[in-house]
Scaffold this active site. Structure first.
Site, PDB file in Angstrom:
ATOM      1  N   PRO A  12       2.333  -7.270   6.299  1.00 38.08           N
ATOM      2  CA  PRO A  12       1.426  -7.435   5.227  1.00 38.08           C
ATOM      3  C   PRO A  12      -0.028  -7.863   5.859  1.00 38.08           C
ATOM      4  O   PRO A  12      -1.244  -7.780   5.154  1.00 38.08           O
ATOM      5  CB  PRO A  12       1.871  -8.619   4.340  1.00 38.08           C
ATOM      6  CG  PRO A  12       2.444  -9.353   5.436  1.00 38.08           C
ATOM      7  CD  PRO A  12       3.150  -8.247   6.376  1.00 38.08           C
ATOM      8  N   ASP A  35      -3.813   3.416   8.078  1.00 37.31           N
ATOM      9  CA  ASP A  35      -4.695   3.490   7.226  1.00 37.31           C
ATOM     10  C   ASP A  35      -5.241   1.876   6.892  1.00 37.31           C
ATOM     11  O   ASP A  35      -4.930   0.920   7.827  1.00 37.31           O
ATOM     12  CB  ASP A  35      -4.090   3.983   5.594  1.00 37.31           C
ATOM     13  CG  ASP A  35      -2.845   3.245   5.488  1.00 37.31           C
ATOM     14  OD1 ASP A  35      -2.541   2.168   5.822  1.00 37.31           O
ATOM     15  OD2 ASP A  35      -1.839   4.233   4.945  1.00 37.31           O
ATOM     16  N   LYS A  57      -8.835   4.710   3.148  1.00 31.28           N
ATOM     17  CA  LYS A  57     -10.042   4.878   2.247  1.00 31.28           C
ATOM     18  C   LYS A  57     -11.102   4.050   2.944  1.00 31.28           C
ATOM     19  O   LYS A  57     -10.845   3.096   3.311  1.00 31.28           O
ATOM     20  CB  LYS A  57      -9.879   4.294   0.990  1.00 31.28           C
ATOM     21  CG  LYS A  57     -10.626   5.080  -0.081  1.00 31.28           C
ATOM     22  CD  LYS A  57     -10.264   4.236  -1.457  1.00 31.28           C
ATOM     23  CE  LYS A  57      -9.060   3.664  -1.842  1.00 31.28           C
ATOM     24  NZ  LYS A  57      -8.952   3.325  -3.270  1.00 31.28           N
ATOM     25  N   GLY A  89       2.618  -3.305   5.085  1.00 35.87           N
ATOM     26  CA  GLY A  89       3.755  -3.748   4.611  1.00 35.87           C
ATOM     27  C   GLY A  89       5.013  -2.914   5.166  1.00 35.87           C
ATOM     28  O   GLY A  89       5.331  -2.586   6.273  1.00 35.87           O
ATOM     29  N   THR A 118       7.158  -6.724   3.501  1.00 42.19           N
ATOM     30  CA  THR A 118       6.447  -5.967   2.390  1.00 42.19           C
ATOM     31  C   THR A 118       5.726  -7.198   1.658  1.00 42.19           C
ATOM     32  O   THR A 118       6.100  -8.257   1.749  1.00 42.19           O
ATOM     33  CB  THR A 118       7.544  -5.501   1.387  1.00 42.19           C
ATOM     34  OG1 THR A 118       6.601  -4.628   0.549  1.00 42.19           O
ATOM     35  CG2 THR A 118       8.390  -6.413   0.578  1.00 42.19           C
ATOM     36  N   ALA A 119       4.586  -6.776   1.004  1.00 42.24           N
ATOM     37  CA  ALA A 119       3.553  -7.729   0.550  1.00 42.24           C
ATOM     38  C   ALA A 119       4.130  -8.666  -0.481  1.00 42.24           C
ATOM     39  O   ALA A 119       3.596 -10.086  -0.440  1.00 42.24           O
ATOM     40  CB  ALA A 119       2.378  -6.630  -0.237  1.00 42.24           C
ATOM     41  N   MET A 172      -0.318  -3.702  -6.740  1.00 40.76           N
ATOM     42  CA  MET A 172      -1.363  -2.770  -7.332  1.00 40.76           C
ATOM     43  C   MET A 172      -1.816  -2.983  -8.789  1.00 40.76           C
ATOM     44  O   MET A 172      -1.855  -2.166  -9.739  1.00 40.76           O
ATOM     45  CB  MET A 172      -1.066  -1.164  -7.333  1.00 40.76           C
ATOM     46  CG  MET A 172      -0.928  -0.916  -5.815  1.00 40.76           C
ATOM     47  SD  MET A 172      -0.724   0.701  -5.550  1.00 40.76           S
ATOM     48  CE  MET A 172       1.292   0.907  -5.489  1.00 40.76           C
TER      49      MET A 172
HETATM   50  N1  SAH Z   1       3.710  -0.450   1.259  1.00 37.95           N
HETATM   51  C1  SAH Z   1       3.022  -1.607   1.009  1.00 37.95           C
HETATM   52  C2  SAH Z   1       2.534  -1.516  -0.242  1.00 37.95           C
HETATM   53  C3  SAH Z   1       1.376  -0.626  -0.472  1.00 37.95           C
HETATM   54  S1  SAH Z   1       0.691  -0.554  -1.933  1.00 37.95           S
HETATM   55  C4  SAH Z   1       4.100  -3.063   1.073  1.00 37.95           C
HETATM   56  O1  SAH Z   1       5.188  -2.801   1.240  1.00 37.95           O
HETATM   57  O2  SAH Z   1       3.396  -4.028   1.156  1.00 37.95           O
HETATM   58  C5  SAH Z   1      -0.527  -1.601  -2.049  1.00 37.95           C
HETATM   59  C6  SAH Z   1      -0.336  -2.839  -2.601  1.00 37.95           C
HETATM   60  O3  SAH Z   1       0.220  -3.672  -1.683  1.00 37.95           O
HETATM   61  C7  SAH Z   1      -1.703  -3.386  -2.809  1.00 37.95           C
HETATM   62  O4  SAH Z   1      -2.495  -3.126  -3.983  1.00 37.95           O
HETATM   63  C8  SAH Z   1      -1.370  -4.827  -3.151  1.00 37.95           C
HETATM   64  O5  SAH Z   1      -0.453  -5.150  -4.245  1.00 37.95           O
HETATM   65  C9  SAH Z   1      -0.152  -5.109  -2.201  1.00 37.95           C
HETATM   66  N2  SAH Z   1      -0.656  -5.653  -0.684  1.00 37.95           N
HETATM   67  C10 SAH Z   1      -0.447  -5.101   0.313  1.00 37.95           C
HETATM   68  N3  SAH Z   1      -0.873  -5.859   1.196  1.00 37.95           N
HETATM   69  C11 SAH Z   1      -1.316  -7.063   0.584  1.00 37.95           C
HETATM   70  C12 SAH Z   1      -1.593  -8.160   0.941  1.00 37.95           C
HETATM   71  N4  SAH Z   1      -1.950  -8.606   2.379  1.00 37.95           N
HETATM   72  N5  SAH Z   1      -1.713  -9.329  -0.050  1.00 37.95           N
HETATM   73  C13 SAH Z   1      -1.565  -8.994  -1.085  1.00 37.95           C
HETATM   74  N6  SAH Z   1      -1.055  -7.858  -1.670  1.00 37.95           N
HETATM   75  C14 SAH Z   1      -1.148  -6.910  -0.711  1.00 37.95           C
END
Ligand code: SAH
Length: 507
Positions: A12, A35, A57, A89, A118-119, A172
């Site tokens: 994260p 990314d 982006k 994540g 994951t986040a 998201m």
């Molecule tokens: N594959 C990633 C998710 C990608 S979708 C995972 O497993 O975490 C992108 C979304 O992930 C963001 O809009 C947010 O909701 C969340 N996200 C990713 N990193 C984050 C972080 N450090 N803190 C809070 N939300 C996060």
């Protein structure tokens, strides 16, 4: 030859949450495709010659279309490269990992998947919210506010999830928060249901709040939270500690500037980050090799004649052993020479070559080193080689010669130059926004800082930095430049400097 693609979860944000397997992949990669949600510090694990391709982006630009990313992976793998596709994540949690695999499958490219933290799990852990707890919640659901960021419609039936009793973790969701909250209320969740939002989880800029479903939108607006955030809804949110353990770190939210250079500074940056600091690394100095072939061959030809070798920095150790190994390929060429080093970091660098130091002075200065060597009573008419940089230590050499009676040769192997730090993006940010502290780890970092600072007086910046010094020489240089010394390490060590910084920034 066909290459491979590894789809790797970057975690994260906190670089410490990368798996060991992911780190191995990065170390071996020929090409890394990443990314914006993958912490760019992770790229430091890559080989210097690895190709880095950013597909995220950037301001004013859209993310590359998924097919283009897929084609990029295929192209490099077909060229025989080991490709790492680094994704924030976990690659399979709202990460479109499945779609990227499709491209690889149809091109017949072998692939592997390395999961990541994951986040939602990270946000829960770093705010102290147990996602499941007996008596409160025995199910956890991961939902997404909008699967395709360009579409404004919700693809998930939130109302249907309201009645499950599960802890809901919403990715998201910030752009659609009012609708999501309303749907959950429509589905039957009480407005009193506890809800939390965690932005930038696990990073020094983490920002979190706890509210209720009924007041969540308002709370988020007044706190100014936005993407990327995880929204957690459910009874377990009540179990959150008073203040998240992470946000309670002594340097949490403090911006601390250190010089960007390898090794010692990596450990300094790491220690500060572990205490919650937002570490800003500026290139105050640059270390370049300077090699005088005639001098080097003379010294190396004579190397077994020196009774003492003296290292005043880890840069010197590394440059010296690289040359020595090229010339002899055998450490025994050093003969019975004794070795003195100026301090712990230099000693550590030496130990990496499986050599112990015979002498490390209690105080890590050139002067103390000279005195300690003289105290061994072995200097009179002894041949000593001092391996240095351009800011070499005339005081040390003089002391050994005049007070100790030694015959000293110096071997300069590198040069420390000032960098135009003020021209980098981080430098500009520092000048505009300020920082909580700037840590100076040598006189040369102070000199470079002053050169770039010019007429800046911080009066227009929100944060006026405190200046910290690692020891007496650095302090002298700060004083000579009429800069304040707000704090100083009690011993010349990174650990001690971090401790002094925590004390100085304590509220
Ligand atoms: N594959 C990633 C998710 C990608 S979708 C995972 O497993 O975490 C992108 C979304 O992930 C963001 O809009 C947010 O909701 C969340 N996200 C990713 N990193 C984050 C972080 N450090 N803190 C809070 N939300 C996060």
């Amino acid at each position: 030859m066909k290459g491979t693609v590894q789809l790797v979860g970057a975690g994260p944000g906190d670089p410490g949450l990368l798996t060991i397997k992911a780190k191995d992949c990065l170390e071996q990669a020929d090409v890394v495709v990443y990314d914006h949600l993958a912490n760019s510090r992770l790229l430091e694990y890559c080989r210097a010659d690895a190709e880095r391709i950013f597909v995220g982006k950037e301001a004013g630009r859209h993310t590359l279309p998924q097919e283009t990313i897929g084609a990029c992976l295929v192209e490099h793998a077909q060229a025989g490269k080991r490709v790492v596709r680094l994704k924030g994540g976990d690659p399979f949690v709202f990460g479109r990992g499945g779609e990227e695999i499709e491209s690889l499958r149809s091109a017949g490219i072998p692939f592997e998947i390395v999961p990541g933290v994951t986040a939602a799990l990270a946000a829960a852990a770093y705010t102290g919210i147990p996602l499941s707890q007996r008596g409160h919640s025995s199910a956890i659901t991961f939902l997404t506010g909008h699967e395709d960021p360009s579409k404004q419609n919700l693809t998930v039936d939130f109302a249907a999830h309201a009645g499950t009793g599960a802890t809901l973790c919403i990715y998201m969701g910030m752009g659609q928060l009012p609708r999501i909250a309303q749907e959950l209320l429509n589905g039957g969740l009480s407005p009193e249901t506890p809800a939390a939002v965690v932005q930038w989880a696990t990073l020094p800029r983490q920002h979190s709040l706890v509210s209720t479903l009924g007041t969540l939108v308002e709370s988020v607006e007044s706190a100014g939270l936005g993407a990327p955030s995880i929204i957690i809804v459910g009874e377990v949110v009540k179990l959150r500690e008073q203040q998240s353990w992470f946000e309670a770190g002594p340097l949490f939210g403090k911006r601390v500037v250190v010089t960007r250079a390898r090794e010692q500074s990596a450990s300094l940056a790491g220690q500060l980050a572990a205490l919650g600091a937002e570490v800003m690394e500026l290139p105050f100095i640059e270390v370049k090799k300077v090699l005088d072939p005639t001098l080097i061959s003379e010294v190396l030809a004579d190397i077994a004649q020196f009774e003492w070798l003296v290292f005043t920095s880890s840069n010197g150790v590394n440059a010296f052993f690289e040359l020595l190994m090229k010339a002899y390929g055998d450490i025994r060429c050093l003969g019975p020479a004794r070795i003195a080093v100026v301090g712990k970091a230099t000693e550590k660098a030496l130990n990496r070559y499986h050599i112990k130091a015979d002498l490390v002075p209690g105080t890590h200065t050139g002067d103390a080193l000279g005195a300690a060597m003289i105290a061994t009573d072995s200097m009179e008419s002894t041949r000593v080689l001092v391996i240095t940089g351009n800011r070499n230590r005339p005081d040390l050499v003089q002391k050994l010669e005049h007070e100790g009676g030694a015959i000293v040769d110096t071997l300069p192997l590198y040069q420390t130059d000032s960098c135009a730090w003020q021209e980098t993006a981080e430098g500009q940010q520092l000048l505009q926004e300020g920082a909580d502290a700037i840590l100076f780890t040598s006189s040369s970092t102070v000199d470079s800082f002053v050169q770039g600072l010019q007429q800046q007086d911080w009066s227009s910046t929100a944060l006026i930095p405190k200046y910290g010094s690692i020891g007496p020489l650095t302090r002298d240089t700060l004083e000579a430049n009429q800069l304040p010394i707000d704090f100083e390490a009690s011993k010349i060590s990174v650990k001690s400097l971090v401790k002094a910084c925590c004390k100085a920034l304590a509220n």
